[in-house]
Design a protein around this motif. Structure first.
Motif, PDB file in Angstrom:
ATOM      1  N   LYS A 196       0.838  -1.202   0.000  1.00 38.99           N
ATOM      2  CA  LYS A 196       0.000   0.000   0.000  1.00 38.99           C
ATOM      3  C   LYS A 196       0.878   1.259   0.000  1.00 38.99           C
ATOM      4  CE  LYS A 196      -4.303   1.555   0.416  1.00 38.99           C
ATOM      5  NZ  LYS A 196      -5.324   1.295  -0.614  1.00 38.99           N
ATOM      6  N   ILE A 197       1.965   1.219   0.766  1.00 46.67           N
ATOM      7  CA  ILE A 197       2.889   2.358   0.784  1.00 46.67           C
ATOM      8  C   ILE A 197       3.495   2.568  -0.603  1.00 46.67           C
ATOM      9  CG2 ILE A 197       5.119   3.174   1.673  1.00 46.67           C
ATOM     10  CD1 ILE A 197       4.331   1.748   4.364  1.00 46.67           C
ATOM     11  N   LEU A 198       3.864   1.458  -1.260  1.00 45.35           N
ATOM     12  CA  LEU A 198       4.487   1.573  -2.584  1.00 45.35           C
ATOM     13  C   LEU A 198       3.499   2.070  -3.635  1.00 45.35           C
ATOM     14  CD1 LEU A 198       6.732  -1.646  -2.605  1.00 45.35           C
ATOM     15  CD2 LEU A 198       7.472   0.747  -2.356  1.00 45.35           C
ATOM     16  N   THR A 199       2.235   1.658  -3.544  1.00 43.30           N
ATOM     17  CA  THR A 199       1.273   2.093  -4.562  1.00 43.30           C
ATOM     18  C   THR A 199       0.721   3.485  -4.270  1.00 43.30           C
ATOM     19  OG1 THR A 199      -0.536   0.974  -3.416  1.00 43.30           O
ATOM     20  CG2 THR A 199       0.516  -0.231  -5.211  1.00 43.30           C
ATOM     21  N   ASP A 200       0.483   3.797  -3.000  1.00 46.40           N
ATOM     22  CA  ASP A 200      -0.222   5.036  -2.645  1.00 46.40           C
ATOM     23  C   ASP A 200       0.661   6.120  -2.040  1.00 46.40           C
ATOM     24  OD1 ASP A 200      -2.400   3.351  -3.228  1.00 46.40           O
ATOM     25  OD2 ASP A 200      -3.680   4.456  -1.817  1.00 46.40           O
ATOM     26  N   GLY A 201       1.794   5.747  -1.479  1.00 45.65           N
ATOM     27  CA  GLY A 201       2.620   6.714  -0.769  1.00 45.65           C
ATOM     28  C   GLY A 201       3.246   7.721  -1.725  1.00 45.65           C
ATOM     29  N   ILE A 202       3.315   8.955  -1.279  1.00 47.54           N
ATOM     30  CA  ILE A 202       3.972   9.999  -2.079  1.00 47.54           C
ATOM     31  C   ILE A 202       5.164  10.524  -1.286  1.00 47.54           C
ATOM     32  CG2 ILE A 202       3.706  12.273  -3.127  1.00 47.54           C
ATOM     33  CD1 ILE A 202       0.677  11.586  -3.386  1.00 47.54           C
ATOM     34  N   VAL A 203       6.347  10.408  -1.878  1.00 40.37           N
ATOM     35  CA  VAL A 203       7.551  10.888  -1.208  1.00 40.37           C
ATOM     36  C   VAL A 203       7.628  12.395  -1.407  1.00 40.37           C
ATOM     37  CG1 VAL A 203      10.069  10.731  -1.129  1.00 40.37           C
ATOM     38  CG2 VAL A 203       8.696   8.683  -1.596  1.00 40.37           C
ATOM     39  N   LEU A 204       7.419  13.127  -0.318  1.00 43.48           N
ATOM     40  CA  LEU A 204       7.397  14.589  -0.420  1.00 43.48           C
ATOM     41  C   LEU A 204       8.798  15.179  -0.365  1.00 43.48           C
ATOM     42  CD1 LEU A 204       4.360  15.813   1.729  1.00 43.48           C
ATOM     43  CD2 LEU A 204       4.507  15.541  -0.746  1.00 43.48           C
ATOM     44  N   SER A 205       9.689  14.489   0.323  1.00 45.08           N
ATOM     45  CA  SER A 205      11.078  14.941   0.443  1.00 45.08           C
ATOM     46  C   SER A 205      11.896  13.746   0.920  1.00 45.08           C
ATOM     47  CB  SER A 205      11.183  16.081   1.463  1.00 45.08           C
ATOM     48  OG  SER A 205      10.988  15.569   2.771  1.00 45.08           O
ATOM     49  N   ASP A 206      13.174  13.959   1.175  1.00 43.90           N
ATOM     50  CA  ASP A 206      14.015  12.862   1.671  1.00 43.90           C
ATOM     51  C   ASP A 206      13.594  12.375   3.049  1.00 43.90           C
ATOM     52  OD1 ASP A 206      15.443  12.953  -0.626  1.00 43.90           O
ATOM     53  OD2 ASP A 206      17.334  13.632   0.291  1.00 43.90           O
ATOM     54  N   THR A 207      12.748  13.152   3.727  1.00 41.38           N
ATOM     55  CA  THR A 207      12.368  12.754   5.090  1.00 41.38           C
ATOM     56  C   THR A 207      10.867  12.586   5.309  1.00 41.38           C
ATOM     57  OG1 THR A 207      12.368  15.076   5.778  1.00 41.38           O
ATOM     58  CG2 THR A 207      14.401  13.822   6.170  1.00 41.38           C
ATOM     59  N   VAL A 208      10.046  12.981   4.368  1.00 40.81           N
ATOM     60  CA  VAL A 208       8.592  12.954   4.625  1.00 40.81           C
ATOM     61  C   VAL A 208       7.838  12.140   3.568  1.00 40.81           C
ATOM     62  CG1 VAL A 208       6.492  14.320   4.928  1.00 40.81           C
ATOM     63  CG2 VAL A 208       8.663  15.180   5.826  1.00 40.81           C
ATOM     64  N   LEU A 209       7.024  11.217   4.063  1.00 42.32           N
ATOM     65  CA  LEU A 209       6.182  10.363   3.233  1.00 42.32           C
ATOM     66  C   LEU A 209       4.722  10.722   3.449  1.00 42.32           C
ATOM     67  CD1 LEU A 209       5.902   7.716   1.469  1.00 42.32           C
ATOM     68  CD2 LEU A 209       5.608   6.532   3.672  1.00 42.32           C
ATOM     69  N   LYS A 210       4.018  11.001   2.363  1.00 38.98           N
ATOM     70  CA  LYS A 210       2.594  11.321   2.476  1.00 38.98           C
ATOM     71  C   LYS A 210       1.767  10.055   2.257  1.00 38.98           C
ATOM     72  CE  LYS A 210      -0.836  14.521   0.580  1.00 38.98           C
ATOM     73  NZ  LYS A 210      -1.009  15.890   0.097  1.00 38.98           N
ATOM     74  N   VAL A 211       0.903   9.755   3.195  1.00 40.17           N
ATOM     75  CA  VAL A 211       0.043   8.567   3.087  1.00 40.17           C
ATOM     76  C   VAL A 211      -1.401   8.932   3.429  1.00 40.17           C
ATOM     77  CG1 VAL A 211       1.785   6.751   3.395  1.00 40.17           C
ATOM     78  CG2 VAL A 211       0.806   7.872   5.398  1.00 40.17           C
ATOM     79  N   ASP A 212      -1.874   9.972   2.779  1.00 37.15           N
ATOM     80  CA  ASP A 212      -3.205  10.464   3.147  1.00 37.15           C
ATOM     81  C   ASP A 212      -4.345   9.674   2.502  1.00 37.15           C
ATOM     82  OD1 ASP A 212      -2.839  11.391   0.572  1.00 37.15           O
ATOM     83  OD2 ASP A 212      -3.693  13.370   0.970  1.00 37.15           O
ATOM     84  N   THR A 213      -4.035   8.712   1.628  1.00 38.33           N
ATOM     85  CA  THR A 213      -5.130   7.921   1.035  1.00 38.33           C
ATOM     86  C   THR A 213      -5.585   6.773   1.929  1.00 38.33           C
ATOM     87  OG1 THR A 213      -3.688   6.333  -0.090  1.00 38.33           O
ATOM     88  CG2 THR A 213      -4.225   8.369  -1.284  1.00 38.33           C
ATOM     89  N   PHE A 214      -4.737   6.384   2.933  1.00 44.24           N
ATOM     90  CA  PHE A 214      -5.164   5.250   3.773  1.00 44.24           C
ATOM     91  C   PHE A 214      -4.879   5.410   5.257  1.00 44.24           C
ATOM     92  CE2 PHE A 214      -1.040   3.228   4.579  1.00 44.24           C
ATOM     93  CZ  PHE A 214      -0.248   3.707   3.540  1.00 44.24           C
ATOM     94  N   LEU A 215      -4.133   6.458   5.667  1.00 44.38           N
ATOM     95  CA  LEU A 215      -3.748   6.531   7.077  1.00 44.38           C
ATOM     96  C   LEU A 215      -3.935   7.900   7.719  1.00 44.38           C
ATOM     97  CD1 LEU A 215      -2.435   4.984   9.475  1.00 44.38           C
ATOM     98  CD2 LEU A 215      -0.197   5.550   8.530  1.00 44.38           C
ATOM     99  N   ASN A 216      -3.554   8.963   7.028  1.00 39.87           N
ATOM    100  CA  ASN A 216      -3.528  10.277   7.671  1.00 39.87           C
ATOM    101  C   ASN A 216      -4.689  11.207   7.315  1.00 39.87           C
ATOM    102  OD1 ASN A 216       0.064  10.388   7.599  1.00 39.87           O
ATOM    103  ND2 ASN A 216      -1.262   9.960   9.340  1.00 39.87           N
ATOM    104  N   HIS A 217      -5.552  10.759   6.417  1.00 40.44           N
ATOM    105  CA  HIS A 217      -6.705  11.617   6.081  1.00 40.44           C
ATOM    106  C   HIS A 217      -7.875  10.699   5.731  1.00 40.44           C
ATOM    107  CE1 HIS A 217      -8.952  15.069   5.216  1.00 40.44           C
ATOM    108  NE2 HIS A 217      -8.416  15.485   4.095  1.00 40.44           N
ATOM    109  N   GLN A 218      -7.884  10.196   4.490  1.00 45.86           N
ATOM    110  CA  GLN A 218      -8.763   9.064   4.211  1.00 45.86           C
ATOM    111  C   GLN A 218      -8.165   7.852   4.905  1.00 45.86           C
ATOM    112  OE1 GLN A 218     -10.832   8.075   0.203  1.00 45.86           O
ATOM    113  NE2 GLN A 218      -8.795   7.175   0.061  1.00 45.86           N
ATOM    114  N   MET A 219      -9.026   6.943   5.379  1.00 41.22           N
ATOM    115  CA  MET A 219      -8.512   5.737   6.032  1.00 41.22           C
ATOM    116  C   MET A 219      -9.096   4.490   5.385  1.00 41.22           C
ATOM    117  SD  MET A 219      -8.409   6.766  10.042  1.00 41.22           S
ATOM    118  CE  MET A 219      -7.273   8.017  10.652  1.00 41.22           C
ATOM    119  N   ASP A 220      -8.284   3.449   5.315  1.00 43.64           N
ATOM    120  CA  ASP A 220      -8.672   2.195   4.689  1.00 43.64           C
ATOM    121  C   ASP A 220      -9.047   1.192   5.788  1.00 43.64           C
ATOM    122  OD1 ASP A 220      -8.633  -0.414   3.678  1.00 43.64           O
ATOM    123  OD2 ASP A 220      -7.126   0.057   2.169  1.00 43.64           O
ATOM    124  N   PRO A 221     -10.334   0.906   5.948  1.00 46.62           N
ATOM    125  CA  PRO A 221     -10.747   0.061   7.070  1.00 46.62           C
ATOM    126  C   PRO A 221     -10.283  -1.386   6.968  1.00 46.62           C
ATOM    127  CG  PRO A 221     -12.638   0.569   5.683  1.00 46.62           C
ATOM    128  CD  PRO A 221     -11.488   1.385   5.164  1.00 46.62           C
TER     129      PRO A 221
END
Ligand code: G4P
Ligand code: NA
Ligand code: NA
Length: 194
Positions: free
Chosen positions: A7-32
């Motif tokens: 899920k991280i590989l398909t949905d995660g967006i690398v914002l910088s060398d230190t920050v990963l955006k995962v708002d499609t399943f964890l930090n905003h929208q959530m995948d039950p």
């Protein structure tokens, strides 16, 4: 945990060398469905730890924490970041400094929700520098209870929090451990051969 890594590989967006955006399943929208699997995985990793309660921090820790609590058949309490109108007396508080946001926040839990004989499993969505985890451990200690372990959904292993907590003797289980976010690419710490 393979499903989480995928899920991280398909949905995660690398914002910088230190920050990963995962708002499609964890930090905003959530995948039950994924969240249910995460809860089951934490529950199995801590099933022999004698856990009596789960502690997390609002807001993104709540979903994985409640799923874990459901599976372990214990209650879950989340630390608040803001003062509540109805929550005034009987608070245990701790200060948490966020390196990301460069600000200090006070987190709090009502003392009636942690007893001295509790063995607490701390759950959080991210582990970076570990300040939130240390704040939650501080609250458990102030309540006179015991930390039974820490469960993290995504650990950024290139930051220092995981190392520091493990050095303090607390068991940390992270379901995905990120080795690097360099060049816009997520790489994971190799799973230990079993
Ligand atoms: P620390 O507790 O490990 O020291 O982390 P830090 O202060 O850097 O983190 C502040 C907030 O940023 C926390 O969420 C934490 O979960 C989140 N965070 C840290 N690194 C990342 C990252 O690479 N990606 C994402 N998506 N989040 C990260 P929070 O502000 O408490 O928000 P929330 O729980 O309401 O989501
Ligand atoms: Na977060
Ligand atoms: Na969090």
């Amino acid at each position: 945990m393979k499903a989480l890594q995928n899920k991280i590989l398909t949905d995660g967006i690398v914002l910088s060398d230190t920050v990963l955006k995962v708002d499609t399943f964890l930090n905003h929208q959530m995948d039950p469905v994924l969240m249910k699997e995460i809860g089951e995985e934490f529950a199995s990793r801590f099933e022999d730890a004698g856990i009596t309660k789960i502690l997390t921090i609002e807001s993104s820790g709540i979903a994985p924490a409640i799923m874990t609590a459901l599976k372990l058949n214990v209650e879950m309490v989340f630390a608040r970041k803001r003062k509540s109108l109805t929550l005034q007396d009987g608070l245990i508080t701790s200060k948490v400094y966020s390196f990301t946001k460069k600000e200090e926040n006070e987190i709090s839990v009502a003392d009636k929700f942690i007893q001295e004989d509790d063995v607490i499993l701390i759950i959080d969505d991210f582990l970076a520098n570990g300040q939130a985890a240390f704040g939650l451990m501080d609250i458990v200690q102030k309540a006179g209870a015991k930390v039974g372990g820490i469960g993290i959904v995504i650990e950024k292993a290139f930051q220092d929090g995981g190392k520091q907590i493990r050095q303090s003797g607390v068991k940390v289980e992270s379901l995905a451990r990120i080795q690097s976010l360099s060049n816009g690419k997520v790489t994971f710490v190799e799973d230990k051969p079993t």
